[in-house]
Design a protein around this motif. Structure first.
Motif, short mmCIF file in Angstrom:
data_model
loop_
_atom_site.label_atom_id
_atom_site.label_comp_id
_atom_site.label_asym_id
_atom_site.label_seq_id
_atom_site.Cartn_x
_atom_site.Cartn_y
_atom_site.Cartn_z
N ALA A 160 -9.91 21.78 -41.64
CA ALA A 160 -8.71 22.46 -41.14
C ALA A 160 -9.09 23.82 -40.58
O ALA A 160 -10.17 24.35 -40.85
N LEU B 206 -2.76 17.95 -45.31
CA LEU B 206 -4.19 17.82 -45.07
C LEU B 206 -4.85 17.08 -46.22
O LEU B 206 -4.63 17.38 -47.39
N PRO C 38 -4.79 20.63 -38.94
CA PRO C 38 -5.97 19.76 -38.87
C PRO C 38 -6.95 20.25 -37.81
O PRO C 38 -6.55 20.67 -36.72
#
Length: 367
Positions: free
Chosen positions: A115, A50, A242
């Motif tokens: 996220a 991420l 995500p």
């Protein structure tokens, strides 16, 4: 600058038009009306790491437009929670304290979630975990236990958090203490007595420590007492995936009420505690003293993440009780209700047992 559109977390079934919801059991979208399912499009948790956002750019209001969104929130006048709403919702009940809520904050520009940890537990599993937890509280009122077990469904809420990464380098001065013992002789009652006395020899020290902090987690909500949310930890942040709004289908999302600078201040406090432990370890010896400590922090990045919590707010005999369940692990926290009758019964029973034991001892001594 063009204003981002208001985010809606409603996804119509492509077969019947009813709303999909995200199913924790199946890990995909499910239509409860016709049974149709759909996969969530996009990269999963196995994709690239991420991406973090630059903290300084956020403070300077220089984040890319794609990292911002406009949301509509409903603010609770009692506990201060801000819950994200669909466009068609005009009033609701606060899921955090069961207070009727009618205050609409209007559209607000916020940092997008980067996220999310999707719900792992379905509502029935969370409700059972809460009921089992209440069942282990012997002093809880039976009426509340029954009310909670038979009460309405729990609400799935995505609670906002900040995570911070930072590179730190620290310089310190202090002293290392080495414990040693000496033998001393004194007079006691006219007789010489020897004893071992502990002493500490201090040696000046100075040094450097360095640590990279990854994903320092800070609650970005003020609607629940921190003692509850802190006790829901640990979270398995390796499960962060995500952000896709489909994960929010059928759930609510709370807007962050702890600003990014406030979150960073709390993260720094957590970092400083770890750095002081690092310094103590670096000093070594039996005792440590830290005289000065200077830390340089660089490369600060952050993420706005959403973590899953099942929540129940019950009103019983004029009082509100709140219970939270970690939607990933099933860990339960909440207000501990007390039954005055059960406490009184326990006290009376204890006095009777103590009195009986005393009577038996007295009888045995007379015999």
């Amino acid at each position: 600058m063009e204003t981002p559109p208001t985010t809606e977390h409603r996804f119509p079934c492509d077969q019947c038009g009813a709303d999909f919801r995200f199913s924790p059991d199946e890990g995909r979208l499910v239509c409860d009306h016709c049974g149709h399912t759909a996969e969530i499009e996009g990269d999963g948790p196995w994709s690239a790491p991420l991406a973090e956002l630059d903290f300084r750019a956020a403070l300077d209001a220089a984040l890319p437009q794609a990292e911002m969104e406009e949301v509509r929130l409903l603010k609770c006048p009692n506990c201060g929670a801000e819950v994200e709403l669909d466009a068609d919702t005009h009033a609701a009940e606060c899921p955090f304290c069961a207070t009727p809520v009618v205050t609409d904050t209007g559209p607000q520009r916020r940092i997008k979630p980067r996220a999310v940890i999707p719900f792992v537990l379905e509502e029935r599993a969370a409700h059972k975990a809460m009921s089992d937890w209440l069942g282990r509280l012997w002093f809880a009122p039976n009426g509340l236990k029954q009310y909670a077990r038979k009460g309405r469904k729990m609400q799935g809420i995505y609670v906002p958090y900040w995570t911070f990464d930072a590179d730190t380098k620290s310089r310190y001065t202090g002293a290392r203490g080495t414990v040693y013992y000496v033998t001393e002789r004194t007079m006691r009652g006219g007789k010489p007595v020897t004893r071992r006395v502990q002493k500490v020899r201090w040696t000046p020290v100075a040094g450097r420590v360095a640590r990279f902090f990854d994903d320092v987690l800070v609650l970005a909500s003020k609607s629940l007492p921190k003692r509850y949310t802190d006790a829901l930890e640990p979270w398995d942040l390796s499960a962060l995936t995500p952000y896709h709004p489909e994960y929010l289908a059928g759930f609510r999302a709370e807007g962050y009420t702890v600003t990014l600078p406030e979150g960073y201040d709390e993260a720094r406090e957590k970092m400083d505690r770890v750095i002081r432990r690092d310094v103590a370890f670096d000093i070594g010896g039996d005792r440590q003293r830290i005289a000065t400590l200077e830390t340089q922090v660089s490369d600060v990045t952050f993420k706005h993440v959403l973590l899953p919590v099942w929540l129940a707010a019950y009103k019983y005999r004029g009082r509100s009780y709140r219970f939270v369940v970690n939607g990933q692990t099933g860990r339960v926290q909440g207000e501990r209700p007390w039954s005055a009758w059960k406490i009184a019964f326990a006290v009376i029973l204890g006095l009777l047992v103590a009195g009986g034991a005393g009577y038996l001892i007295a009888i045995s001594q007379q015999g």
